[in-house]
Each structure stands twice: as structure tokens, then as C-alpha cells.
Write an enzyme that holds these catalytic residues in place. Structure first.
Site, short mmCIF file in Angstrom:
data_model
loop_
_atom_site.label_atom_id
_atom_site.label_comp_id
_atom_site.label_asym_id
_atom_site.label_seq_id
_atom_site.Cartn_x
_atom_site.Cartn_y
_atom_site.Cartn_z
CG ASP A 278 -1.53 -1.22 1.32
OD1 ASP A 278 -2.44 -1.50 0.27
OD2 ASP A 278 -1.58 -2.08 2.38
CG HIS B 14 -3.30 -5.38 3.28
ND1 HIS B 14 -2.93 -4.65 2.46
CD2 HIS B 14 -3.88 -6.42 2.84
CE1 HIS B 14 -3.08 -5.07 1.28
NE2 HIS B 14 -3.56 -6.50 1.46
P1 NAX Z 1 -2.45 -18.28 -4.39
O1 NAX Z 1 -3.75 -18.84 -4.13
O2 NAX Z 1 -2.01 -18.40 -5.66
O3 NAX Z 1 -1.29 -19.23 -3.29
C1 NAX Z 1 -1.68 -19.34 -2.20
C2 NAX Z 1 -0.96 -20.66 -1.75
O4 NAX Z 1 -0.88 -20.79 -0.42
C3 NAX Z 1 -1.23 -21.91 -2.56
O5 NAX Z 1 -0.35 -22.63 -3.18
C4 NAX Z 1 -2.20 -22.49 -1.42
O6 NAX Z 1 -1.90 -24.30 -1.71
C5 NAX Z 1 -1.15 -22.18 -0.36
N1 NAX Z 1 -1.72 -22.52 0.94
C6 NAX Z 1 -2.93 -22.53 1.32
N2 NAX Z 1 -3.19 -23.10 2.76
C7 NAX Z 1 -1.78 -23.39 3.06
C8 NAX Z 1 -1.46 -23.75 4.25
N3 NAX Z 1 -2.26 -24.04 5.37
N4 NAX Z 1 -0.03 -23.91 4.49
C9 NAX Z 1 0.81 -23.70 3.49
N5 NAX Z 1 0.16 -23.19 2.20
C10 NAX Z 1 -0.92 -23.01 2.17
O7 NAX Z 1 -2.50 -16.79 -3.57
P2 NAX Z 1 -1.39 -15.49 -3.85
O8 NAX Z 1 -1.78 -14.83 -4.98
O9 NAX Z 1 0.06 -16.12 -3.75
O10 NAX Z 1 -1.64 -14.89 -2.52
C11 NAX Z 1 -1.44 -15.32 -1.30
C12 NAX Z 1 -2.04 -14.53 -0.25
O11 NAX Z 1 -1.60 -13.14 -0.21
C13 NAX Z 1 -3.37 -14.41 -0.25
O12 NAX Z 1 -4.18 -14.35 1.16
C14 NAX Z 1 -3.73 -12.92 -0.83
O13 NAX Z 1 -4.94 -12.28 -0.39
C15 NAX Z 1 -2.60 -12.16 -0.23
N6 NAX Z 1 -2.29 -10.96 -0.54
C16 NAX Z 1 -1.63 -10.17 0.37
C17 NAX Z 1 -1.21 -8.81 -0.11
C18 NAX Z 1 -0.93 -7.72 0.88
O14 NAX Z 1 -0.49 -6.70 0.45
N7 NAX Z 1 -0.83 -7.97 2.19
C19 NAX Z 1 -1.46 -8.49 -1.36
C20 NAX Z 1 -1.55 -9.53 -2.38
C21 NAX Z 1 -2.13 -10.76 -2.08
O15 NAX Z 1 -3.51 -10.12 -2.27
#
Ligand code: NAX
Length: 326
Positions: A159, A187
Site C-alpha cells: 500500500d 490492510h
Molecule cells: P495463491 O492462491 O496463488 O497461493 C496461495 C498458496 O497458499 C497456494 O499455493 C495454497 O496451496 C497455499 N496454502 C493454502 N493453505 C496453506 C497452508 N495451510 N499452508 C501452506 N500453504 C498454504 O495466492 P497468492 O496470489 O499467492 O496470494 C497469497 C495471499 O496473499 C492471499 O491471502 C492474498 O490475499 C494475499 N495478498 C496480500 C497482499 C498484501 O499486501 N498483504 C497483496 C497481495 C495478495 O492479495
């Protein structure tokens, strides 16, 4: 060569992971002469996909990549790690309420906090990127009873970077000439990007921009809704920029910075944010420790926006309390 530092990344097979891992291995997190060992945590169903990413990491022949381990057992993956980047989370599915989202993620971040408590190195620093990031961080922090609270933080650097980039585009200044943009609160869409203390070329940003309506009515919603705008355009959520911000955040925390940066950290009661809430503040970092910048004047406009975002954080905290997650 220096001994390798262990860095854990959860959700390593995901979209953010696909950008993040290569940048860590290239030396952008801990420096070009610091060997790193990656410990990559995923759910069982994603381990095969993760193997493909690990093959690509290997094919980059990164000089500083001292080793890579993958697995779905958090205790094993977090063993001896000095940095834990918690990216993996369950996204909001169709028809899912925010409360449901908090609950499913609570069942991820609680056990991961316990695993960090049991297995991580004594100097571990935990950065939560997975959403809802502030509250996931709060849950992990509570579960990790023996790790000092100040080693937990959540990401609001994306952000901050977004706000700086918008100011640069508006004024023609370089991003490096823009200082002290602050993100307060959660966030989420309630976050408050605050430019009242910001400077551009050392001059108040408000004067340099010369357009209060743009600052108040365009910049703030543009930053707060940027994630949605990216989903709209790409058909997928921000990934490379989120990875880049995760690197910025964890690098500045590990190595220090001469700038004021924003991090969501457990409140000490500063600026009227209830103690213990994981809320974004302006911080400085020295010797691997952040410190909330004290005594900034908060005008009425800012006060109302900070209060609104903090109220949302309190309601998330109350929800996880009611679920027995903290
Ligand atoms: P993806 O869905 O591409 O990847 C997430 C990965 O996490 C998947 O491979 C899944 O298998 C894995 N996962 C799920 N549960 C798990 C567990 N218990 N242990 C280990 N791995 C696990 O999402 P992606 O685009 O990489 O985003 C990841 C996270 O970042 C999401 O929650 C998203 O909302 C968040 N974000 C946060 C941002 C921030 O600024 N704080 C911005 C970008 C993003 O939206």
C-alpha cells in the site's frame, strides 16, 4: 563464505511465491553475499507443483541459494528459520463472509504460530502477507507464546509503495525523492494512506502536489482499491508487486533502513490504537528492531480515518476472540 540463513515461505507454490522465491534466492532479501536456505511450506495437494518451481530455482544456478526443502509439515519446515514469510492463506470463496474467511485462516495461522514457537531460530522475524494479514498475524502471534510479540508483523508495504508511485506519477518526481508516506490501520479497504507528513524533494507533498482534492478524493481511494483494479485488469490478483513489497518489508526489517516505512505491528497504545492490535504504523528500523515513530501530529481528517480502520481491526479481533483463536 558466511553460514546460510534459513528463510521459510508458506504458500510457496502460489502466485506470489512464484515471484518471491526467485528474488530471495537472487539475494534481494538478505544481500548479494548472504547464502540462504529456502524452506518451502505448502499443502500436500500443491507439493507436486512446488517441485516444478524448485526445479526452476535450481536451473537459475543462483550463487547464494544454499539449499531448498519442501514439505507440508510446518514444524519441519520452520526448523531453525530466522525469517518466516507467511504468504499461504485461503482466499475468499464465492458466498464466503469475512467472518468465515477469518475462521478458515485462523485454523492455518494458529498452528503455524505454534510451529514457529517450537521450531524457529531464536532470532526469527515473522512477516504475514496472506490475508486478512493483520488478523492472521494477530492469531499467529498469540499462538507463539515464547516468541516476543515484536517479532511479528504484517504487510502494508504494498500500500505504501502504491501511494508513493501514484505521487510520483502525479508530480513527475522520482519515487526515491518521496519520503514519509504513511499507511495506518488495516490492510483492507479501510486503510488510510496519509500524506500529511510526506515530502517530495524535501518539500511538503501537499504543496508540491498543489491539489488537495486529488490528494483527498483520488489518491486515497486509488490506493485502497488498487488490488481490485488489478484483478479487474489481469484477471488475477497482484502477485509480483506483492512479492516485491514483501521483500522490501522483510529486507528493511532485517538489514535496517534510513527511511520511515510502514509496517503493521502490535500496537503499544501509540496514536490511540489499542495495545496489542496489529495495526499499520510509521516505523524506523535499527538493529533488526522496529520502533513506532513517536509524536507525529494527527489532524482531524487523519484522526477520523485512522479511527475507522482501527475500529475494523477491533471487530476482527473480537471475532477471533469469540472463535477462541486468541
Ligand atoms: P495463491 O492462491 O496463488 O497461493 C496461495 C498458496 O497458499 C497456494 O499455493 C495454497 O496451496 C497455499 N496454502 C493454502 N493453505 C496453506 C497452508 N495451510 N499452508 C501452506 N500453504 C498454504 O495466492 P497468492 O496470489 O499467492 O496470494 C497469497 C495471499 O496473499 C492471499 O491471502 C492474498 O490475499 C494475499 N495478498 C496480500 C497482499 C498484501 O499486501 N498483504 C497483496 C497481495 C495478495 O492479495
Amino acid at each position: 563464505p558466511k553460514p546460510a540463513v534459513r528463510v521459510a515461505v508458506s504458500g510457496a507454490a502460489g502466485a506470489i511465491g512464484y515471484s518471491l522465491l526467485f528474488r530471495i534466492a537472487a539475494g534481494e532479501l538478505l544481500g548479494p553475499d548472504q547464502p540462504v536456505e529456502l524452506r518451502l511450506l505448502e499443502v500436500d495437494e500443491a507439493l507436486r507443483k512446488l517441485e516444478g518451481t524448485v526445479m526452476e530455482l535450481q536451473d537459475c544456478a543462483f550463487p547464494m541459494l544454499a539449499g531448498t526443502e519442501t514439505g507440508s509439515d510446518a514444524r519441519r519446515m520452520f526448523d531453525g528459520v530466522s525469517h518466516a514469510l507467511l504468504v499461504g492463506a485461503k482466499p475468499r470463496g464465492p458466498g464466503m463472509e469475512r467472518g468465515d474467511l477469518i475462521e478458515v485462516n485462523g485454523h492455518i495461522f494458529g498452528p503455524q504460530g505454534e510451529a514457529l514457537n517450537d521450531a524457529a531460530a531464536d532470532d526469527v522475524q515473522v512477516t504475514v502477507t496472506g490475508n486478512p494479514a493483520n488478523t492472521n498475524c494477530l492469531i499467529a502471534m498469540h499462538a507463539a507464546r515464547d516468541i516476543p510479540n515484536e517479532r511479528f508483523s504484517a504487510l502494508t508495504r504494498l500500500d505504501q509503495n502504491r501511494a508513493v508511485a501514484q505521487l510520483a506519477a502525479k508530480t513527475g518526481a522520482s519515487v526515491t525523492d518521496i519520503h514519509d508516506v504513511i499507511i495506518w490501520g488495516n490492510h483492507s479497504a479501510t486503510q488510510y494512506p496519509d500524506v500529511t507528513h510526506a515530502t517530495i524533494h524535501g518539500r511538503a507533498a501537499r504543496l508540491e502536489v498543489g491539489d488537495d482534492a486529488w490528494l483527498n478524493d483520488v489518491l486515497i481511494p486509488t490506493v485502497a482499491k488498487r488490488g481490485a483494479a488489478i484483478i479487474d485488469a489481469r484477471g488475477a490478483s497482484s502477485a509480483a508487486s506483492a512479492a516485491s513489497a514483501t521483500i522490501d518489508h522483510a529486507r528493511d526489517w532485517a538489514l535496517g533502513t534510513d527511511r520511515i516505512v510502514s509496517m503493521a505491528v502490535p500496537s503499544d497504545g501509540s496514536y490511540g490504537v489499542p495495545e496489542g492490535l496489529v495495526s499499520s504504523f510509521p516505523v524506523t528500523v535499527t538493529e533488526r528492531a522496529w520502533r513506532i515513530v513517536p509524536d507525529l501530529t494527527i489532524d482531524e481528517f487523519s484522526r477520523a480515518r485512522i479511527d475507522a480502520s482501527v475500529a475494523e481491526l477491533e471487530s476482527e479481533r473480537d471475532a477471533v476472540r469469540a472463535l477462541g483463536l486468541i
